[in-house]
Write a protein that holds these residues in place. Structure first.
Motif, PDB file in Angstrom:
ATOM      1  N   ASN A  32       0.834  -1.225   0.000  1.00 47.10           N
ATOM      2  CA  ASN A  32       0.000   0.000   0.000  1.00 47.10           C
ATOM      3  C   ASN A  32       0.860   1.263   0.000  1.00 47.10           C
ATOM      4  OD1 ASN A  32      -2.395  -1.528   0.088  1.00 47.10           O
ATOM      5  ND2 ASN A  32      -2.267  -1.679   2.323  1.00 47.10           N
ATOM      6  N   GLU A  33       1.863   1.245  -0.874  1.00 44.53           N
ATOM      7  CA  GLU A  33       2.812   2.361  -1.051  1.00 44.53           C
ATOM      8  C   GLU A  33       3.813   2.507   0.074  1.00 44.53           C
ATOM      9  OE1 GLU A  33       1.558   6.096  -3.286  1.00 44.53           O
ATOM     10  OE2 GLU A  33      -0.302   5.587  -2.236  1.00 44.53           O
ATOM     11  N   GLU A  34       3.613   1.784   1.210  1.00 44.36           N
ATOM     12  CA  GLU A  34       4.523   1.949   2.345  1.00 44.36           C
ATOM     13  C   GLU A  34       5.723   1.009   2.230  1.00 44.36           C
ATOM     14  OE1 GLU A  34       4.486   1.980   7.267  1.00 44.36           O
ATOM     15  OE2 GLU A  34       2.667   1.464   6.136  1.00 44.36           O
ATOM     16  N   ILE A  35       6.900   1.507   2.633  1.00 45.58           N
ATOM     17  CA  ILE A  35       8.140   0.722   2.608  1.00 45.58           C
ATOM     18  C   ILE A  35       8.210  -0.127   3.876  1.00 45.58           C
ATOM     19  CG2 ILE A  35      10.657   0.850   2.558  1.00 45.58           C
ATOM     20  CD1 ILE A  35      10.316   3.650   1.237  1.00 45.58           C
ATOM     21  N   LEU A  36       8.379  -1.447   3.682  1.00 45.92           N
ATOM     22  CA  LEU A  36       8.512  -2.379   4.801  1.00 45.92           C
ATOM     23  C   LEU A  36       9.902  -3.017   4.771  1.00 45.92           C
ATOM     24  CD1 LEU A  36       5.423  -1.971   4.748  1.00 45.92           C
ATOM     25  CD2 LEU A  36       5.170  -4.415   5.181  1.00 45.92           C
ATOM     26  N   ILE A  37      10.476  -3.252   5.963  1.00 39.88           N
ATOM     27  CA  ILE A  37      11.844  -3.770   6.082  1.00 39.88           C
ATOM     28  C   ILE A  37      11.862  -5.037   6.937  1.00 39.88           C
ATOM     29  CG2 ILE A  37      14.221  -3.235   6.765  1.00 39.88           C
ATOM     30  CD1 ILE A  37      13.152  -1.258   4.711  1.00 39.88           C
TER      31      ILE A  37
ATOM     32  N   GLY B 156      18.277  -7.928   9.971  1.00 40.07           N
ATOM     33  CA  GLY B 156      18.927  -7.992  11.279  1.00 40.07           C
ATOM     34  C   GLY B 156      19.255  -6.626  11.839  1.00 40.07           C
ATOM     35  N   VAL B 157      19.015  -5.566  11.038  1.00 37.79           N
ATOM     36  CA  VAL B 157      19.294  -4.221  11.531  1.00 37.79           C
ATOM     37  C   VAL B 157      18.082  -3.594  12.219  1.00 37.79           C
ATOM     38  CG1 VAL B 157      21.031  -3.806   9.745  1.00 37.79           C
ATOM     39  CG2 VAL B 157      18.672  -3.065   9.348  1.00 37.79           C
ATOM     40  N   VAL B 158      16.933  -4.249  12.135  1.00 38.80           N
ATOM     41  CA  VAL B 158      15.713  -3.675  12.727  1.00 38.80           C
ATOM     42  C   VAL B 158      15.791  -3.739  14.251  1.00 38.80           C
ATOM     43  CG1 VAL B 158      13.219  -3.922  12.968  1.00 38.80           C
ATOM     44  CG2 VAL B 158      14.274  -4.197  10.734  1.00 38.80           C
TER      45      VAL B 158
ATOM     46  N   GLY C 120       7.506  -9.768  11.834  1.00 34.63           N
ATOM     47  CA  GLY C 120       8.913  -9.649  11.469  1.00 34.63           C
ATOM     48  C   GLY C 120       9.232  -8.490  10.525  1.00 34.63           C
ATOM     49  N   TRP C 121       8.215  -7.788  10.075  1.00 28.66           N
ATOM     50  CA  TRP C 121       8.421  -6.651   9.151  1.00 28.66           C
ATOM     51  C   TRP C 121       8.286  -5.332   9.895  1.00 28.66           C
ATOM     52  CZ3 TRP C 121      10.008  -7.025   4.151  1.00 28.66           C
ATOM     53  CH2 TRP C 121       9.932  -8.282   3.550  1.00 28.66           C
TER      54      TRP C 121
END
Length: 821
Positions: free
Chosen positions: A352-357, A360-362, A380-381
């Protein structure tokens, strides 16, 4: 875990002192002797960038501590908030920050239990505890960093040692830095981007860090040349300043400008470096690369620097992701406008246009805020809140912030950053800009470049921005992206230390009322008291020494003319337009008056006296061109616009002011066409001098009854010349709105015509133009065939009327006629 080795070279250069890696490691061990504590104790660092900052940070880790990073420029309230929220037990500070810290501790719970270590006051006997040998595990929190608060209250981001090591190892794989390089440190370590990119990553490889204390262009270039810097890691704001300065010089030389355009087409770093060798020499001659992060960098800046032989790597990340999750590789393909593909061991997707990550850096989560953590980490996102897209080669493009998107009442979505970048590049008069929704329209909040205004003798900042910048932007913008209003902001806009606008604070600036400033010392001079009382009465506002005559007191161009004339009458010397610009702050103006005054005789502005002063004007040799224009226009107005004219008999034989409303570019031509030859012969238009500078255009003016004046530079002279026309029994055609309607509605009339009418005792003939906007609205290329009406109303004589009464009566009569048409 994180280690720094003795690379047998210089590690740090600070104030010309060189510190080796061996000395750095010894200092880290020494500083660990200051600490006696249990593991994971919160240790806050509230200090400016300096070698001791690094010693403290590393020493804390060696004892198992969790570093809490505080902006060295934070206010006492901001410091208190972090100390309370983080449960800090030990805090390192400096002489520079000690006062703010003590103020903050007054509101910190259990402040007596917080141990304060002032780096500048450490004594040898303080290094008394055992050297730490603790090795933090991957799951332990290495640092607690508070979000910058662009959208509200800051939250503590828990970054584990595993998060940070993932970040370090994976960015090194992309060649973010190389061992042999000298890196310029310009950003404060308390922010995650400079912490990793200018400290943890480069020091793990053995780079030399060179500190810059003064963030001025002059100081940065001096350090770069002295130490032959290879790499700059900074935020867009710094690269924008470099770009603006360089491009100004390039654009001032036609040959160099052409070379830059050619180099941009070729798009070769080698060619650019050869063609723009002098630019490279200004940066010290050794800079191989710039790295930009913290905010979006304008694509054009990347392309322009590349054309000059400079490679810019742009990356993307957040405090919650340690921070970099996408980066253009040093060795790979670089796409201008993109922040690059995902770094190794990191997944990025768009929902929905949003960037999800997922990586291991989160972060581990927000400190003491499990509910807030659950909102952004799902299955996990990490949900970034940023908008973007990924192209077919896996490159990420960031398009804006979801929370920043403005939803208009018509359902349209507006990305304010897009508008801000499009507007700011059109004028050097804008230093900062923010676009918000206010009163159901888009409003631009602008902090002007006052130095540029002074250098270019811009007397009326708001008028210049409104008509020369915003209006031009609006002509090209889509309807839903047009700016409806502007506000000039005297101070810089609220920003984070990396330059991001704190948007949630913007509306507060608009609603703040001017509070009494009892802490400001007022000059105890007769000149100041006279000026203060005059302005208080004239502008109907409280007056303070640091007030700006336009931005604080609200003076328009006519008010400034009155003020100029008052100073001349009262203090006996002429103050010119350039001085009005340079001394626009009240206390500065008073200082000027004290130096130049010839007398003190309190006298108010006498417009009649001003208009009667000797002024030369050059009357047209004939109205031949206007008459020819009327012949040409006649069939067009008759058959295409079906022009209907009424009330010509209301124009008196004596000199008068003719004041039409202003609907379109056609208006002046329509007025000419509507008159008979006798009226045309004795009627004059005002025109700006910038449109009639060539010899050919000057000849046109002489044969077209056009009185050329410099309204922007000297309103006073423009008014005097206008008044002089009536002495020759001439009419003056003046559009009181000062500009064409942007939406078909009539704007408020300016009072200049009323002053002329009253003081020269000439009648005003209100003129109603109806239908011209529908025929030729601003922004249209070709006029439409629409019926247009012009009606000359009965003259209004100024006897026994005030300026305001004349102004209001003329405006009301035209408005009433338009409403009833």
């Amino acid at each position: 875990m994180y280690t720094i080795k003795d690379f047998d070279k210089t590690a740090l250069i600070f104030r010309d002192e060189k510190i080796t890696y061996k000395e750095l490691l010894q200092s880290k061990e020494k500083y660990s002797k200051l600490l006696k504590m249990k593991k994971e104790v919160k240790i806050s660092i509230f200090a400016e960038n300096r070698p001791e900052w690094i010693y403290t940070f590393l020493a804390s880790w060696s004892k198992g501590g969790t570093n809490v990073l505080i902006d060295a420029m934070a206010t006492s309230d901001e410091v208190a908030y972090i100390l309370n929220d983080s449960d800090t037990e030990i805090i390192f500070t400096t002489n520079k920050n000690e006062k703010t810290l003590f103020e903050a501790l007054k509101t910190v719970k259990n402040s007596k239990e917080v141990r304060i270590i002032n780096i500048d006051k450490i004594k040898e006997e303080d290094f008394k505890y055992d050297i730490g040998k603790y090795i933090k595990s991957e799951d332990e929190v290495g640092t607690l960093i508070y979000t910058s608060g662009t959208t509200g209250e800051p939250k503590g981001v828990m970054l584990t040692m595993g998060n940070l090591m993932n970040e370090i190892n994976n960015t090194i794989k992309l060649g973010m830095v190389e061992k042999s390089e000298k890196l310029l440190v310009v950003l404060p370590f308390h922010h995650i981007y400079p912490l990793t990119a200018t400290f943890l990553i480069p020091m793990s490889l053995g780079l030399t860090l060179v500190f810059v204390e003064k963030l001025t262009g002059e100081e940065i270039l001096k350090i770069m040349n002295k130490y032959k810097i290879n790499l700059i890691v900074a935020v867009p704001r710094i690269f924008e300043l470099f770009h603006k300065s360089i491009m100004k010089q390039i654009n001032s030389n036609k040959i160099i400008k052409l070379l830059h355009m050619i180099s941009k087409k070729i798009y070769s770093l080698k060619v650019g470096k050869i063609l723009f060798k002098k630019v490279h020499q200004k940066f010290g001659g050794e800079v191989g690369m710039f790295i930009s992060g913290g905010a979006k960098l304008d694509k054009e800046i990347v392309q322009d620097f590349w054309a000059m032989g400079f490679k810019i790597l742009e990356g993307y990340g957040l405090t919650e992701t340690a921070p970099i999750v996408a980066l253009n590789s040093r060795w790979g393909k670089i796409k201008a406008g993109s922040v690059g593909p995902a770094i190794p061991e990191t997944e990025i997707k768009i929902v929905n246009e949003e960037i999800l990550i997922k990586s291991g850096v989160v972060m581990k989560g927000y400190y003491k805020r499990p509910d807030a953590t659950k909102k952004v980490i799902k299955d996990g996102w990490f949900y970034t809140g940023d908008k973007g897209y990924i192209d077919n080669e896996g490159y990420l493009f960031v398009t804006g912030r979801k929370k920043d998107t403005i939803l208009l009442s018509n359902g349209e979505n507006v990305n304010p950053e897009e508008l801000e970048k499009n507007i700011i590049k059109t004028s050097e008069l804008i230093k900062e800009i923010a676009v918000i929704e206010y009163n159901n329209q888009l409003l631009a909040m602008i902090h002007p470049d006052f130095k540029f205004a002074r250098e270019n003798n811009i007397l009326n900042i708001e008028e210049t921005l409104k008509w020369n910048v915003i209006d031009k932007y609006n002509l090209k913008a889509s309807n839903y992206k047009k700016i409806g209003d502007i506000r000039i902001i005297k101070e810089e806009l609220p920003k984070t230390r990396v330059g991001k606008i704190r948007r949630f604070k913007l509306k507060e600036l608009l609603t703040e009322t001017k509070k009494e400033r009892i802490d400001i010392e007022e000059p105890n001079t007769e000149e100041y008291q006279i000026i203060k009382e005059y302005l208080k009465d004239f502008m109907q506002k409280e007056v303070y020494p640091d007030d700006h005559i336009e931005l604080d007191l609200g003076m328009d161009s006519l008010d400034k003319v009155e003020f100029q004339n008052y100073i001349e009458q009262t203090f006996g010397f002429k103050i010119n337009s350039e001085e009005m610009v340079n001394y626009s702050i009240i206390k500065d103006m008073v200082n000027l008056i004290e130096k130049k005054k010839l007398k003190i005789e309190n006298k108010k502005t006498d417009w009649k006296e001003l208009f009667n002063k000797s002024t030369d004007i050059e009357l047209s040799q004939s109205a031949l061109l206007l008459k020819l224009l009327r012949v040409v226009m006649k069939p067009i107005t008759k058959f295409y616009f079906k022009l209907e004219v009424k009330g010509l008999e209301n124009i008196p034989n004596e000199a008068c002011l003719i004041t039409p409303n202003h609907q379109s570019f056609l208006d002046a031509f329509l007025i000419v066409d509507s008159m008979n030859y006798d009226k045309i012969q004795k009627s004059y238009f005002l025109a700006k001098v910038k449109h009639f500078q060539s010899d050919f255009r000057k000849k046109i003016a002489k044969n077209s009854n056009i009185l050329v004046v410099d309204i922007n530079k000297d309103v006073k002279v423009a008014l005097q010349k206008s008044a002089k026309l009536f002495d020759y029994n001439k009419n003056l055609i003046l559009f009181p709105e000062g500009a064409r309607s942007r939406n078909g509605k009539m704007m408020n009339f300016k009072k200049a015509f009323a002053i002329l009418s009253k003081e020269k005792n000439v009648p005003v003939v209100p003129v109603v133009i109806d239908g011209a906007y529908e025929a030729y609205p601003i922004g249209s290329k070709i006029p439409k065939s629409k019926k247009i009406k012009i009606e000359y109303l009965k003259p209004i004589y100024p006897e026994n009327m005030t300026y305001a009464e004349i102004q209001n009566k003329v405006q009301e009569q035209i408005q009433k006629r338009l409403e009833n048409s």
